[in-house]
Write an enzyme that holds these catalytic residues in place. Structure first.
Site, PDB file in Angstrom:
ATOM      1  N   HIS A  29      -1.862  -2.943   3.128  1.00 32.11           N
ATOM      2  CA  HIS A  29      -2.737  -3.037   4.123  1.00 32.11           C
ATOM      3  C   HIS A  29      -3.755  -4.466   3.994  1.00 32.11           C
ATOM      4  CE1 HIS A  29      -2.336   1.100   5.085  1.00 32.11           C
ATOM      5  NE2 HIS A  29      -1.829   0.591   5.795  1.00 32.11           N
ATOM      6  N   LYS A  72      -1.487  12.827  14.196  1.00 32.78           N
ATOM      7  CA  LYS A  72      -1.441  12.840  12.767  1.00 32.78           C
ATOM      8  C   LYS A  72      -2.608  13.696  12.136  1.00 32.78           C
ATOM      9  CE  LYS A  72       1.329   8.715  11.512  1.00 32.78           C
ATOM     10  NZ  LYS A  72       0.851   7.506  10.900  1.00 32.78           N
ATOM     11  N   ARG A  78       7.355  -3.917   6.947  1.00 36.62           N
ATOM     12  CA  ARG A  78       7.906  -3.779   5.521  1.00 36.62           C
ATOM     13  C   ARG A  78       9.441  -3.844   5.351  1.00 36.62           C
ATOM     14  NH1 ARG A  78       4.748   1.728   4.397  1.00 36.62           N
ATOM     15  NH2 ARG A  78       5.280   1.903   6.870  1.00 36.62           N
ATOM     16  N   SER A 100       0.916   4.540   2.714  1.00 37.53           N
ATOM     17  CA  SER A 100      -0.259   5.435   2.654  1.00 37.53           C
ATOM     18  C   SER A 100       0.276   6.932   2.184  1.00 37.53           C
ATOM     19  CB  SER A 100      -0.970   5.707   3.806  1.00 37.53           C
ATOM     20  OG  SER A 100      -1.532   4.275   4.040  1.00 37.53           O
TER      21      SER A 100
HETATM   22  P1  ADP Z   1       0.121   3.938  11.544  1.00 39.39           P
HETATM   23  O1  ADP Z   1      -0.376   5.274  11.302  1.00 39.39           O
HETATM   24  O2  ADP Z   1      -0.334   3.196  12.833  1.00 39.39           O
HETATM   25  O3  ADP Z   1       1.347   3.708  11.139  1.00 39.39           O
HETATM   26  P2  ADP Z   1      -0.839   2.797   8.906  1.00 39.39           P
HETATM   27  O4  ADP Z   1      -2.136   3.086   8.294  1.00 39.39           O
HETATM   28  O5  ADP Z   1       0.162   3.509   8.240  1.00 39.39           O
HETATM   29  O6  ADP Z   1      -0.975   3.331  10.348  1.00 39.39           O
HETATM   30  O7  ADP Z   1      -0.415   1.221   9.103  1.00 39.39           O
HETATM   31  C1  ADP Z   1      -0.837   0.448   9.679  1.00 39.39           C
HETATM   32  C2  ADP Z   1      -0.216  -0.837   9.632  1.00 39.39           C
HETATM   33  O8  ADP Z   1       0.115  -1.401   8.539  1.00 39.39           O
HETATM   34  C3  ADP Z   1       1.303  -0.740  10.226  1.00 39.39           C
HETATM   35  O9  ADP Z   1       1.524  -2.058  10.944  1.00 39.39           O
HETATM   36  C4  ADP Z   1       2.174  -0.520   9.222  1.00 39.39           C
HETATM   37  O10 ADP Z   1       3.516  -1.168   9.382  1.00 39.39           O
HETATM   38  C5  ADP Z   1       1.289  -1.538   8.114  1.00 39.39           C
HETATM   39  N1  ADP Z   1       1.671  -1.217   6.698  1.00 39.39           N
HETATM   40  C6  ADP Z   1       1.606   0.037   6.177  1.00 39.39           C
HETATM   41  N2  ADP Z   1       2.006  -0.172   4.792  1.00 39.39           N
HETATM   42  C7  ADP Z   1       2.270  -1.443   4.517  1.00 39.39           C
HETATM   43  C8  ADP Z   1       2.548  -2.151   3.316  1.00 39.39           C
HETATM   44  N3  ADP Z   1       2.707  -1.449   2.218  1.00 39.39           N
HETATM   45  N4  ADP Z   1       2.665  -3.544   3.541  1.00 39.39           N
HETATM   46  C9  ADP Z   1       2.094  -4.260   4.611  1.00 39.39           C
HETATM   47  N5  ADP Z   1       1.987  -3.615   5.809  1.00 39.39           N
HETATM   48  C10 ADP Z   1       1.778  -2.096   5.687  1.00 39.39           C
END
Ligand code: ADP
Length: 162
Positions: free
Chosen positions: A20, A44, A93, A131
């Site tokens: 992120h 969630k 990703r 995450s």
């Molecule tokens: P959500 O619950 O909306 O999926 P996340 O916090 O998991 O929220 O992810 C937010 C954004 O960050 C999404 O666009 C996701 O694809 C992106 N993301 C998650 N992990 C990574 C990573 N390792 N590298 C780049 N982008 C990521």
């Protein structure tokens, strides 16, 4: 007067990962302001309390004037309107992210055609980080430092027991 280019980076950030962080840093030259916003309207249940997740985001981006931290509990496109943001920022990703994100982006564009989703590809070294893996490792007492921003620290004590 030139309008500000504002992007919303919405997510659960449960917790924020290096992936992120990298997306926000790499998107920074494109926008005047990036609002990293925790969406609370998903089904969630989060592992970490909202206040913790906000404080980790604040700590991670504290030296960047362009980055603001917030949370919202409405539709993302409505939140964009409220903030005057024309862009939603998301990270990609792999093809699974692509399939999922493409549908959300299309629906959001139907809901509000003024809002465009901008995708940034993950760096190969961050592509396996999620995450949910970080949560799994913390649950079993493992060390997640490699996967989260350098300036923060997360332990089992931070888990939401409410
Ligand atoms: P959500 O619950 O909306 O999926 P996340 O916090 O998991 O929220 O992810 C937010 C954004 O960050 C999404 O666009 C996701 O694809 C992106 N993301 C998650 N992990 C990574 C990573 N390792 N590298 C780049 N982008 C990521």
């Amino acid at each position: 007067m030139k309008q500000e280019n504002i992007a919303i980076f919405p997510g659960s950030f449960d917790p924020i990962t290096k992936g992120h962080e990298s997306i926000v840093l790499r998107a920074m030259p494109l926008f005047d302001k990036i609002i990293v916003a925790i969406g609370e309207n998903t089904s969630k249940k989060s592992m970490f309390p909202l206040e913790k997740r906000i404080s980790w985001l604040k700590e991670t981006f504290k030296q960047y004037e362009k980055v603001e931290i917030d949370s919202f509990n409405t539709l993302t496109v409505n939140y964009c309107k409220e903030k005057g943001a024309k862009y939603i920022l998301r990270g990609l990703r792999n093809t699974m992210d692509y399939q999922y994100e493409m549908n959300i982006a299309r629906i959001n564009n139907e809901l509000n055609p003024q809002v465009e989703t901008i995708f940034i590809l993950t760096k190969p070294e961050d592509a396996a980080i999620s995450s949910s893996f970080v949560r799994e490792i913390i649950t079993f007492g493992g060390d997640v430092q490699k996967f989260i921003p350098k300036s923060i620290n997360i332990t089992q004590k931070d888990i939401n027991h409410g």
